[in-house]
Design a protein around this motif. Structure first.
Motif, PDB file in Angstrom:
ATOM      1  N   SER A  79       0.692  -0.888  -0.313  1.00 11.35           N
ATOM      2  CA  SER A  79      -0.362  -0.309   0.244  1.00 11.35           C
ATOM      3  C   SER A  79       1.046   1.414  -0.024  1.00 11.35           C
ATOM      4  O   SER A  79       0.777   2.082  -1.074  1.00 11.35           O
ATOM      5  N   THR A  80       2.139   1.421   0.801  1.00 11.60           N
ATOM      6  CA  THR A  80       3.604   2.387   0.336  1.00 11.60           C
ATOM      7  C   THR A  80       3.642   2.465  -0.779  1.00 11.60           C
ATOM      8  O   THR A  80       4.041   3.457  -1.205  1.00 11.60           O
ATOM      9  N   LEU A  81       3.485   1.428  -1.607  1.00 10.52           N
ATOM     10  CA  LEU A  81       4.447   1.775  -2.414  1.00 10.52           C
ATOM     11  C   LEU A  81       3.951   2.312  -3.445  1.00 10.52           C
ATOM     12  O   LEU A  81       4.359   3.005  -4.464  1.00 10.52           O
ATOM     13  N   SER A  82       2.603   1.471  -3.691  1.00 11.23           N
ATOM     14  CA  SER A  82       1.374   2.365  -4.431  1.00 11.23           C
ATOM     15  C   SER A  82       1.315   4.191  -4.286  1.00 11.23           C
ATOM     16  O   SER A  82       1.550   4.857  -5.554  1.00 11.23           O
ATOM     17  N   LEU A  83       1.328   4.457  -2.786  1.00 13.36           N
ATOM     18  CA  LEU A  83       1.461   5.636  -2.883  1.00 13.36           C
ATOM     19  C   LEU A  83       2.712   6.242  -3.370  1.00 13.36           C
ATOM     20  O   LEU A  83       2.393   7.603  -3.347  1.00 13.36           O
ATOM     21  N   ALA A  84       3.606   5.730  -3.270  1.00 15.43           N
ATOM     22  CA  ALA A  84       5.047   6.184  -2.874  1.00 15.43           C
ATOM     23  C   ALA A  84       5.185   6.524  -5.046  1.00 15.43           C
ATOM     24  O   ALA A  84       5.778   7.700  -5.192  1.00 15.43           O
ATOM     25  N   CYS A  85       4.870   5.602  -5.401  1.00 15.58           N
ATOM     26  CA  CYS A  85       4.895   5.730  -6.907  1.00 15.58           C
ATOM     27  C   CYS A  85       4.173   6.465  -7.261  1.00 15.58           C
ATOM     28  O   CYS A  85       4.710   7.607  -8.264  1.00 15.58           O
ATOM     29  N   GLY A  86       3.305   6.802  -7.171  1.00 18.57           N
ATOM     30  CA  GLY A  86       1.927   8.378  -7.563  1.00 18.57           C
ATOM     31  C   GLY A  86       2.658   8.916  -7.540  1.00 18.57           C
ATOM     32  O   GLY A  86       2.359  10.280  -7.976  1.00 18.57           O
ATOM     33  N   SER A  87       3.166   9.385  -6.269  1.00 15.60           N
ATOM     34  CA  SER A  87       3.561  10.722  -5.677  1.00 15.60           C
ATOM     35  C   SER A  87       4.128  11.092  -6.680  1.00 15.60           C
ATOM     36  O   SER A  87       4.744  12.218  -6.558  1.00 15.60           O
ATOM     37  N   LEU A  88       5.459  10.484  -6.581  1.00 19.40           N
ATOM     38  CA  LEU A  88       6.303  10.135  -7.859  1.00 19.40           C
ATOM     39  C   LEU A  88       6.507  10.629  -8.600  1.00 19.40           C
ATOM     40  O   LEU A  88       7.035  11.805  -9.687  1.00 19.40           O
ATOM     41  N   MET A  89       5.500  10.134  -9.288  1.00 18.48           N
ATOM     42  CA  MET A  89       4.823  10.703 -10.733  1.00 18.48           C
ATOM     43  C   MET A  89       4.257  12.288 -11.429  1.00 18.48           C
ATOM     44  O   MET A  89       4.824  12.572 -12.044  1.00 18.48           O
ATOM     45  N   MET A  90       3.846  12.096  -9.915  1.00 20.96           N
ATOM     46  CA  MET A  90       2.867  13.308 -10.196  1.00 20.96           C
ATOM     47  C   MET A  90       4.294  14.696  -9.952  1.00 20.96           C
ATOM     48  O   MET A  90       4.167  15.803 -10.599  1.00 20.96           O
ATOM     49  N   MET A  91       4.829  14.365  -9.402  1.00 17.04           N
ATOM     50  CA  MET A  91       6.252  15.609  -8.380  1.00 17.04           C
ATOM     51  C   MET A  91       6.908  16.101  -9.719  1.00 17.04           C
ATOM     52  O   MET A  91       7.339  16.747 -10.021  1.00 17.04           O
ATOM     53  N   ILE A  92       7.120  14.271 -10.467  1.00 16.77           N
ATOM     54  CA  ILE A  92       7.923  14.574 -12.058  1.00 16.77           C
ATOM     55  C   ILE A  92       7.623  15.088 -12.798  1.00 16.77           C
ATOM     56  O   ILE A  92       7.655  15.748 -13.525  1.00 16.77           O
TER      57      ILE A  92
END
Length: 433
Positions: free
Chosen positions: A107-120
Motif C-alpha cells: 500500500s505504501t509503495l502504491s502511494l509512493a509511486c503515484g506521488s513520485l510520478m506527479m512530482m516529476i
C-alpha cells in the motif's frame, strides 16, 4: 418652387425602391432573430425576425451537436480506460500479495509511486502544478486519513481472500453511506433508497456465507474499507467546496499526504526485517518477474484512481456511481477467470443480487426532483425527459433562445408520452419543459 422643379432637384423616393420578388407557393422558415438599437438616445430595443424561402434555406450549425458527441466519446474513453486500468491493477496486486504477503508495504509503495510520478510531472511541466495553501492541506488532511485507512484495509482484505470476494463485499458501500449519513449526520432519505439497501445487504450476506475460502480478516478488511471510503467522501464534499484544484491534482495531493500518514504505521506494523525476509522469499520463488509485478501494481493503482477522479470532473455523480458498479463487475469476472477462483452458484447469485442492489441505489439516490419506489417509472421519466430536452435543443436552434418564444413540441411530447404513467408523473414531465 413648383412641383416640376422639385422633381428635377430631388430624386424620387419611389424610383429607387425595388420591390422584392417573393414566391407565395414556397414555405417560409425562420432564419434568425436579432435585436438592435436605433440610436443611442433611443433605448427601446426592437426585435426583428428574418425569413427565407425553403429552397434557399441556411444550414443550421451543428457545432453544439458535434460538441455533445465529442463529450460522449471522451466520457466513453474515460470509462474504458478506468475499467481496464482497474482490472490490470487488481490482477497484479493479487499476484504480488500471493508472493509477498505484506499489504502495508505494498500500500505504501502504491502511494509512493503515484506521488513520485506527479512530482516529476509538475517539475517537468507536463502537468500544471496546483496552487495550494495551508488551508487547502488542512481541509485535505481528514480526507487523506480516511483514504489511507480505506486503501490499507482493502489491500489487507485482498491478501487474505479472493479478489472477487473483496469486491463483492465492497459493493455494499452504499449501505454504509446511507447509515452513516442517517445516524451521524442526520440526513433523511426517501423510502425507495432504504428499499434498495435490502438486496445490497442480502446479496453481500449470501456471498459471505457461501464463500468457500472465507477469512474473517479479509471480510473485516473489506468492511472497514467501505466505512473509511464513506467518510472520505463526506469529508471531501464538506471540505473541498470552492477549491479550484483539478481532479488529477486533487488526487495527487491526496496521495502525497496519505503517503506521509501511512509510512510510519507501515514501519511499525511490519518493519524492514519482515520486508527483507519476504523479499528474498518472493525473488527465490518468482524470480525477476516479481519486481515487474510490484512496479506494475504501483503504477496502475495510481493511474486508475487518477482517471476516475478526472472522469468525475466530466460526469455527474450518478453516472460515476453506475460506472463504478460496472467496474466491479468487470473486476469480479476477470479475477475469477484469471485466478480460477471456485464459485458456487449460490455464491454467484449473492454477488449478482448485491451488484443489482448497488445499481438500484444509484438510481434511487440520484437527487432527482421526484421520488418513486418503482424503477420502471423512473426510467420512463428519464426517457421522456431526454426527448423533451432534445426538442428544447431544436427550439433553441430555430428561435435563437429568445425569451418568450417557446416551441409547443416539448409540451405535446410530455402530454402524449406522459400517458404511459399516471397523473403525478405527467406533472413531473412538465419540470423538463
Amino acid at each position: 418652387m413648383s412641383a416640376i422643379q422639385r422633381s428635377l432637384i430631388l430624386p424620387s423616393l419611389n424610383a429607387n425602391k425595388s420591390k422584392p420578388v417573393l414566391s407565395m407557393s414556397k414555405p417560409l422558415h425562420v432564419s434568425k432573430v436579432e435585436s438592435f438599437e436605433l440610436s443611442k438616445p433611443q433605448k427601446r430595443t426592437l426585435i426583428t425576425c428574418k425569413a427565407y424561402e425553403a429552397d434557399r434555406s441556411e444550414p443550421i450549425e451543428a457545432s453544439e451537436v458535434k460538441s455533445e458527441a465529442a463529450k460522449r466519446v471522451k466520457i466513453g474513453i474515460y470509462f474504458a480506460t478506468w475499467w481496464a486500468l482497474n482490472v490490470v491493477f487488481n490482477i497484479y496486486n493479487k499476484k504480488v500479495l500471493n508472493a509477498f504477503p505484506y499489504p502495508w508495504l505494498t500500500s505504501t509503495l502504491s502511494l509512493a509511486c503515484g506521488s513520485l510520478m506527479m512530482m516529476i510531472s509538475w517539475a517537468t511541466r507536463i502537468a500544471e502544478a496546483p496552487n495550494t495553501d495551508f488551508e487547502f492541506w488542512k481541509t485535505l488532511f481528514p480526507v487523506a486519513v480516511a483514504h489511507t485507512i480505506g486503501h490499507v484495509a482493502a489491500t489487507v482484505s485482498m491478501s487474505k481472500v479472493a479478489v472477487s470476494f473483496t469486491h463483492i463485499i465492497k459493493s455494499g458501500e452504499p449501505a454504509f453511506s446511507v447509515l452513516v449519513s442517517r445516524f451521524l449526520l442526520g440526513e433523511t432519505f426517501p423510502p425507495s433508497v432504504y428499499m434498495s439497501l435490502v438486496p445490497i445487504i442480502g446479496g453481500c450476506a449470501l456471498a459471505a456465507v457461501t464463500e468457500l475460502n472465507f477469512n474473517m480478516i479479509g471480510f473485516m478488511g473489506a468492511m472497514i474499507s467501505n466505512l473509511a471510503f464513506v467518510f472520505r467522501n463526506i469529508f471531501s464534499k464538506r471540505g473541498m467546496k470552492g477549491k479550484s484544484v483539478s481532479g488529477m491534482n486533487y488526487y495527487a495531493c491526496l496521495s502525497i499526504l496519505s503517503l506521509f500518514i501511512l509510512t510510519p504505521f507501515a514501519i511499525a506494523v511490519e518493519g524492514p526485517q519482515m520486508w527483507a525476509a519476504g523479499w528474498q522469499t518472493a525473488l527465490s520463488q518468482i524470480g525477476p518477474n516479481f519486481i515487474w509485478w510490484l512496479a506494475a501494481q504501483s503504477v496502475f493503482y495510481h493511474l486508475y484512481n487518477q482517471v476516475s477522479y478526472m472522469s468525475l470532473n466530466e460526469i455527474s455523480p450518478l453516472t460515476f456511481s453506475i460506472g463504478n458498479t460496472m467496474k466491479r463487475i468487470s473486476v469480479i469476472v476477470s479475477s475469477i477467470i484469471i485466478f480460477h477462483t471456485p464459485v458456487q452458484p449460490i455464491n454467484a447469485l449473492g454477488a449478482a443480487i448485491a451488484i443489482l442492489g448497488t445499481f438500484l441505489y444509484s438510481q434511487m439516490s440520484s437527487g432527482r426532483k421526484y421520488d418513486s419506489p418503482f424503477l420502471f417509472r423512473n426510467l420512463v421519466c428519464n426517457l421522456v425527459g431526454a426527448r423533451v430536452r432534445a426538442c428544447k435543443h431544436i427550439n433553441k436552434l430555430i428561435f435563437g433562445g429568445v425569451d418568450g418564444v417557446r416551441c409547443h413540441l416539448p409540451n405535446l411530447i410530455a402530454d402524449h408520452l406522459g400517458k404511459a404513467v399516471n397523473a403525478p408523473d405527467r406533472a413531473i414531465l412538465r419540470l423538463f419543459v
